[in-house]
Design an enzyme around this catalytic site. Sequence first.
Site, PDB file in Angstrom:
ATOM      1  N   LYS A 178      31.760  49.205  24.388  1.00  0.00           N
ATOM      2  CA  LYS A 178      31.840  49.200  22.918  1.00  0.00           C
ATOM      3  C   LYS A 178      30.435  49.270  22.337  1.00  0.00           C
ATOM      4  O   LYS A 178      29.516  48.614  22.859  1.00  0.00           O
ATOM      5  CB  LYS A 178      32.559  47.914  22.461  1.00  0.00           C
ATOM      6  CG  LYS A 178      32.795  47.825  20.949  1.00  0.00           C
ATOM      7  CD  LYS A 178      33.583  46.564  20.573  1.00  0.00           C
ATOM      8  CE  LYS A 178      33.864  46.495  19.073  1.00  0.00           C
ATOM      9  NZ  LYS A 178      34.637  45.298  18.691  1.00  0.00           N
ATOM     10  N   SER A 227      38.744  46.107  15.589  1.00  0.00           N
ATOM     11  CA  SER A 227      37.630  47.033  15.531  1.00  0.00           C
ATOM     12  C   SER A 227      37.360  47.774  16.837  1.00  0.00           C
ATOM     13  O   SER A 227      36.659  48.785  16.824  1.00  0.00           O
ATOM     14  CB  SER A 227      36.358  46.276  15.132  1.00  0.00           C
ATOM     15  OG  SER A 227      35.999  45.327  16.123  1.00  0.00           O
ATOM     16  N   SER A 262      40.075  41.691  17.237  1.00  0.00           N
ATOM     17  CA  SER A 262      39.639  43.056  17.561  1.00  0.00           C
ATOM     18  C   SER A 262      39.792  43.483  19.009  1.00  0.00           C
ATOM     19  O   SER A 262      39.535  44.637  19.321  1.00  0.00           O
ATOM     20  CB  SER A 262      38.177  43.241  17.160  1.00  0.00           C
ATOM     21  OG  SER A 262      38.117  43.508  15.793  1.00  0.00           O
TER      22      SER A 262
HETATM   23  N1  GLN Z   1      40.058  42.745  11.602  1.00  0.00           N
HETATM   24  C1  GLN Z   1      39.250  41.576  11.512  1.00  0.00           C
HETATM   25  C2  GLN Z   1      38.115  41.811  10.544  1.00  0.00           C
HETATM   26  O1  GLN Z   1      38.083  42.817   9.957  1.00  0.00           O
HETATM   27  C3  GLN Z   1      38.760  41.156  12.862  1.00  0.00           C
HETATM   28  C4  GLN Z   1      37.681  42.003  13.391  1.00  0.00           C
HETATM   29  C5  GLN Z   1      37.180  41.551  14.710  1.00  0.00           C
HETATM   30  O2  GLN Z   1      37.844  40.813  15.440  1.00  0.00           O
HETATM   31  N2  GLN Z   1      35.982  41.976  15.007  1.00  0.00           N
HETATM   32  O3  GLN Z   1      37.273  40.994  10.365  1.00  0.00           O
END
Ligand code: GLN
Length: 492
Positions: free
Chosen positions: A78, A158, A182
């Site tokens: 990632k 994400s 995410s």
């Molecule tokens: N969707 C969540 C956010 O937008 C979690 C994102 C994540 O776990 N990095 O913050």
Amino acid sequence: MTNITDLTLADLRDALKSKKVSSLEATDAYLSNIEKARELNAFVTVTADRAREMAKASDARIAKGDGGAIEGVPLGIKDLFCTQGVQSTAGSHILEGFVPTYESSVSANLWRDGAVMLGKLNMDEFAMGSSNETSYFGPVINPWRAKGGNSKLTPGGSSGGSSAGVAAHLCAAATATDTGGSIRQPASLTATVGVKPTYGRCSRWGVVAFASSLDQAGPIARDVRDSAIMLRSMAGHDPKDSTSIDRPVPDYESSLGQSVKGLKIGVPKEYRIDGMPGEIEKLWADGIKWMKDAGCEIVDISLPLTKYALPVYYIVAPAEASSNLARYDGVRYGHRAKEYSDVLSMYSNTRAEGFGKEVQRRIMIGAYVLSAGYYDAYYLRAQKVRKRIFDEFVDAFSKVDLILTPSAPSAAFALGEKSNDPVQMYLNDVFTVTANLAGLPGASVPAGLDERGLPLGLQLIAKPFDEETMFKGMYALEQAAAFKARPEVWWA
Ligand code: GLN
């Protein structure tokens, strides 16, 4: 033999060790898949030359009878993990061109164990998002499509590059990170396995920070065994991260197949939310039945503070983000505005140009909840509720060994469907943020398809540092679900 890229990580590992295939062959096969799948936009950077060099070095080690636990296995990383000498963008314009002089501890652990880096995977900007649409490099496309339809769906976020890359066989497995869901939500939307370990299990050193008290690295992989192998290599104490915990890392793979008889599985009634599709209710009921049939005892539990988890998360995470992102000012990293009159306008122009809308929204919310006069009403109160959410889990875990819930409130949705409504987007994390707030391990396992033929996942949450019980349960779920569907290859 089957196509090399169709082997699971575990099978590839064994085939490499017994010299049935070489790492260079496997690496070239994945690079060719990546080339054909450009339309999915899963990678921001492909490091083909470096991958081949690493593969050759692996083959040399294998020839000598040496090699680590995942020697020669090609992985995707990632783009939130800093990789030495390779651009690391966090999905943001502001970090475009940033080439770290150091390696994140998690990726360094993978190279120590012999893995090969194929490249850097696309993601929501600074890991803020649930659909990959906030990436400066454009959204990733889910390899899964609804039956009879060809509209482009999100692979979740994400870690959408990681989930799509693993689902489309562009890498044997991938690293990912989870601040509010995410790892688990994208895994659920792509029929992959995602594991967020206990906070402190994987080092955060060299991982671009979003919300430091919530961020945790973990794998996205094709099946439970592969995720266990990945986590073992990624995890471990690191003196460079003061929140990393000094505990031995178990061999998670050896938990797989162990009996789950007598395990107590908690089913929290508060996760039955209004408007949840019937298919997800049904999937959850299937999961409960599978665990019962495997000899588990099902225990109804109550976690009444669940309804505060999202509001608490959307105070704590932006507060920490506004502080972490203060460092991107055009002086040290990546992008700097061309036009400015003095140092202050250089800062503000750089930040206005470099950060996307969602990131700007989070910085503003964060600065607001931390500001004098509002700090007590928002941030401090959120911290208190967070502690109570943790206590509630401690109480629940005095009665049960694992908690079973759906991973996400819906299957993959279309790109554009929720991107104009931040609150709808934030609701994606309703089942996952609780584990981050409480620092608990959680994982998503593919469990079924909805009516449109799209994958759905089930989540298991475990006690702190009890990933072994979680893996036992995940394996039992995987066996019972016998999920074998694959997306039809339309992109190559
Ligand atoms: N969707 C969540 C956010 O937008 C979690 C994102 C994540 O776990 N990095 O913050």
